[in-house]
Design a protein around this motif. Sequence first.
Motif, PDB file in Angstrom:
ATOM      1  N   ARG A   1       0.863  -1.297  -0.010  1.00 42.01           N
ATOM      2  CA  ARG A   1       0.068  -0.111  -0.093  1.00 42.01           C
ATOM      3  C   ARG A   1       0.855   1.234   0.170  1.00 42.01           C
ATOM      4  NH1 ARG A   1      -2.947  -3.289   3.830  1.00 42.01           N
ATOM      5  NH2 ARG A   1      -2.013  -2.291   5.426  1.00 42.01           N
ATOM      6  N   TRP A   2       1.993   1.280   0.818  1.00 39.04           N
ATOM      7  CA  TRP A   2       2.750   2.499   0.811  1.00 39.04           C
ATOM      8  C   TRP A   2       3.679   2.606  -0.377  1.00 39.04           C
ATOM      9  CZ3 TRP A   2       8.007   2.730   0.283  1.00 39.04           C
ATOM     10  CH2 TRP A   2       8.779   3.945   0.743  1.00 39.04           C
ATOM     11  N   ALA A   3       3.966   1.493  -1.306  1.00 41.26           N
ATOM     12  CA  ALA A   3       4.754   1.716  -2.391  1.00 41.26           C
ATOM     13  C   ALA A   3       3.885   2.178  -3.256  1.00 41.26           C
ATOM     14  CB  ALA A   3       5.257   0.286  -2.576  1.00 41.26           C
ATOM     15  N   ARG A   4       2.401   2.174  -3.313  1.00 37.75           N
ATOM     16  CA  ARG A   4       1.720   2.474  -4.430  1.00 37.75           C
ATOM     17  C   ARG A   4       1.378   4.109  -4.202  1.00 37.75           C
ATOM     18  NH1 ARG A   4       1.013  -1.466  -8.183  1.00 37.75           N
ATOM     19  NH2 ARG A   4      -0.315  -3.277  -7.634  1.00 37.75           N
ATOM     20  N   LEU A   5       1.487   4.367  -3.171  1.00 41.01           N
ATOM     21  CA  LEU A   5       1.490   5.893  -3.175  1.00 41.01           C
ATOM     22  C   LEU A   5       2.721   6.868  -3.144  1.00 41.01           C
ATOM     23  CD1 LEU A   5      -1.134   5.849  -0.087  1.00 41.01           C
ATOM     24  CD2 LEU A   5      -1.428   6.102  -2.517  1.00 41.01           C
TER      25      LEU A   5
ATOM     26  N   ASN B   1      12.300   6.029 -10.231  1.00 40.34           N
ATOM     27  CA  ASN B   1      12.855   4.783 -10.810  1.00 40.34           C
ATOM     28  C   ASN B   1      11.871   3.672 -11.338  1.00 40.34           C
ATOM     29  OD1 ASN B   1      15.789   5.900 -10.724  1.00 40.34           O
ATOM     30  ND2 ASN B   1      15.526   5.953  -8.433  1.00 40.34           N
ATOM     31  N   GLY B   2      10.764   3.869 -10.624  1.00 41.23           N
ATOM     32  CA  GLY B   2       9.863   2.901 -10.786  1.00 41.23           C
ATOM     33  C   GLY B   2       9.909   1.402  -9.913  1.00 41.23           C
ATOM     34  N   ASP B   3      10.966   1.625  -8.972  1.00 44.81           N
ATOM     35  CA  ASP B   3      11.145   0.345  -8.149  1.00 44.81           C
ATOM     36  C   ASP B   3       9.729   0.034  -7.322  1.00 44.81           C
ATOM     37  OD1 ASP B   3      13.452   0.246  -9.259  1.00 44.81           O
ATOM     38  OD2 ASP B   3      14.682   0.272  -7.342  1.00 44.81           O
ATOM     39  N   LEU B   4       9.331   1.060  -6.826  1.00 46.44           N
ATOM     40  CA  LEU B   4       8.120   0.971  -5.792  1.00 46.44           C
ATOM     41  C   LEU B   4       7.100   0.475  -6.404  1.00 46.44           C
ATOM     42  CD1 LEU B   4       8.564   4.253  -3.487  1.00 46.44           C
ATOM     43  CD2 LEU B   4       9.224   1.829  -2.808  1.00 46.44           C
TER      44      LEU B   4
END
Length: 799
Positions: free
Chosen positions: A756-760, A765-768
């Motif tokens: 959820r955190w990585a979506r926001l 770089n696009g890693d998340l």
Amino acid sequence: MTTLVRVLVILLVLGAFPAVAKDSSPPDPLKGTTRSAGFFDLYTDAESGRLLLGVKELDQPFLLLTSLPGGLGSNDVGLDRGQSGNTLTVRFRRVGDRLLLIADNTRFIADSTDAAERLATVDAFAPAVLWAGKILKRGDGFIVDIGPYLTGDRHGIAATLKSTQQGDYAIDPERSVALAEGARTFPDNTELEALLTFSGPGEAEFVRQVAADPKSLSLRQHISFVRLPPPGFVPRRFHPGSGGFSTGVIDFAQPLGRSIDVRWQPRFRLKKKDPQAATSEVVKPIVFYLDRGTPEPIRSALLDGARWWAAGFEQAGFRDAYRVELLPEGADPMDVRYSIITWTHRATRGWSYGAAIIDPRTGEIIKGSVNLGSQRVRQDILIAEALLAPYDKADAQARSNEAQEMALARLRQLSAHEVGHSLGFAHNFAASRTGTGSVMDYPHPLIALDASGAPRLANAYGVGLGAWDVFLVRHGYGVYANEAAELARLRAEIRGAGFAYVSDPDARAPGDAHPQGALWDLAGNDALGDFDRVLRAREYALAHFSTGVLPPDRQLGELEARLVPVYLLHRYQTEAVARLLGGVTYAYGLAGDARPGTAAVDAKTQLEARQRLLLTLRASTLALPANVLGLMTPPSYDYARNREYFATRATPVFDPLGAADAAAALSLQLLLAPPRLHRLALQHARDPALAGVADTLDALLDASWRLPAPSDTQLALVQRSINWVVLDALLATLEGGQLHPAVDAQLRQRLRSLQRWARLAPDPNGDLPAAADRIERYLADPKSVKLRPLPTVPPGAPI
């Protein structure tokens, strides 16, 4: 010619009346042989290669041992020169015109005066008929051709090749022969040899690495027939706090209130000439012999180290009871009469080991058998040179000598260590907590930092036995009027001196619990402080890494191999720190003499340990300095990287991300070991002040994925690479299926939170978003995601 003459001629032609009478007796099987009298008589025929055995007594037990006078040369396969194999109690039995060689099942007994009770146990467990041979002649005994037995695979060579994934090999009988010239017999032992040739696919890596023809492996197999030791040896009951090995039997004649698992401590027979004297010479000393193939200065170092045990026997009350000598010229090192220290060559570096040939009836050691891998010393020199970087310094010769002296000091300790195993003593990985308290620990070189912060190795290893080693000899071999009371006193004394005892079952797995059971950790009782000191030594060595680490006549690509032990210098102390997180202490003992239960490491220490583990996952720790990156050179022509190097995705050049990934994987396998996570859950439920699963996973993610990206682009790339290893390790921990459902649920919950955190969170770089997608797909359907294996960590041990 008359009719009568014609009839006689016809009869002679038809053989009715032979002109010369033929001898109808069978040929003498001993014709052309030379007899050697001994435990078993030998009849050898050098012309035909025959080897006959004279069996004098039937149904009389003796010991059968196997060994390898000639090995394969592969550490990974393990069929070493000088390797000891199985020990069986066997006997010859006659059935009709054949002799059967039978291995009795001596593991299960009934030590009873009642013959029927003994027989009931014998009949309950199957023996093994190892071989049957036709009786060739009878006289005072029975003569059999022993060649067909010797040319069978008695050492388990084919099984070893198969278990190490080298393929299915089988003996070729046409190319396997008994070696009559290798047969010898003595009053109490008969020594036999054969050359075995195994045919197989020859396609696997390890056999191709060492064999002249990997499809045809020819090894010598040695068989020893040994008379059982005479009466008079007194077995010593095994105590789990003794520091010794155990051997024993399942005795069904034990009283109902006692265990049928009867164990003794293996030990050599030592008898004082004066039993009443506190210290006395012995009737027959223990003598170890060093392989004559050992070169100098290694030879002197091994002799010195192995001789350290003499002081222990002296303190146990035995004068001149233990010696180490060079093997006499012409002596057969496989002869059971010689306890041997073999200098073992292999294609790659590998482990050394000490073993004991034991009488299974009593635990008496008959022969010690030590194998020392010859390439370990070269690894020690490599490590020392990588730390000292001598070859571009003004004092190059002095530093080079320092490196060699460190390696020879390690050899002395190694020689004492492996001989200790052959004397009956186990590892004690907790002894390093009291300094250089035992040669039976695995020691890390003691790295001193000089005034400039540079690592120095002048006193890298201890000299002589430690207090624990003296205890081992006194407890295992000492003679006491009240044995039980005196041995209990010795155990109490060594505990009072601050010594704990942690051996192999509690020390080798990444998730093991005992904080004092780490392998190769620095000597001392401050794992956290020693970790900080190792990181300082590592930082200095990396900052000053230069071509001086490499001898001038080596190819430049070897700089990578010299980097590995410096870059991973913290690997063993990291494991010592990991033992503190979810760590518990406990003691080996019996219900009547040891404190039961476990005690958790205190909360403050656990949290400090966790912080240091997470430090090993930071780019600031794992990113290589510019001076190192500027030196890395691909292997020169006709050279190649091997497993001692870091993996690279940037072939042919060095990959700094591969190094960082390997270091991260090393720490994560310790941190996320399922037993450790389970202990964290248990201890946190019992005491919320102690570290738990949820807060540990949160701390891990905060130190990796949620950590703000460094402003330096190279550091940022290293951290991104580490983060992906973290995620791969978390998913692999779930995939392993070893987690308790409650722990599994907590890990899944933390991954969903990260998703959820990585979506926001913003990420150019696009890693998340990629990580969020990977987590979501795996949690929804694990089969939809192909997990990446964790990076391979170059081997560290043995050193």
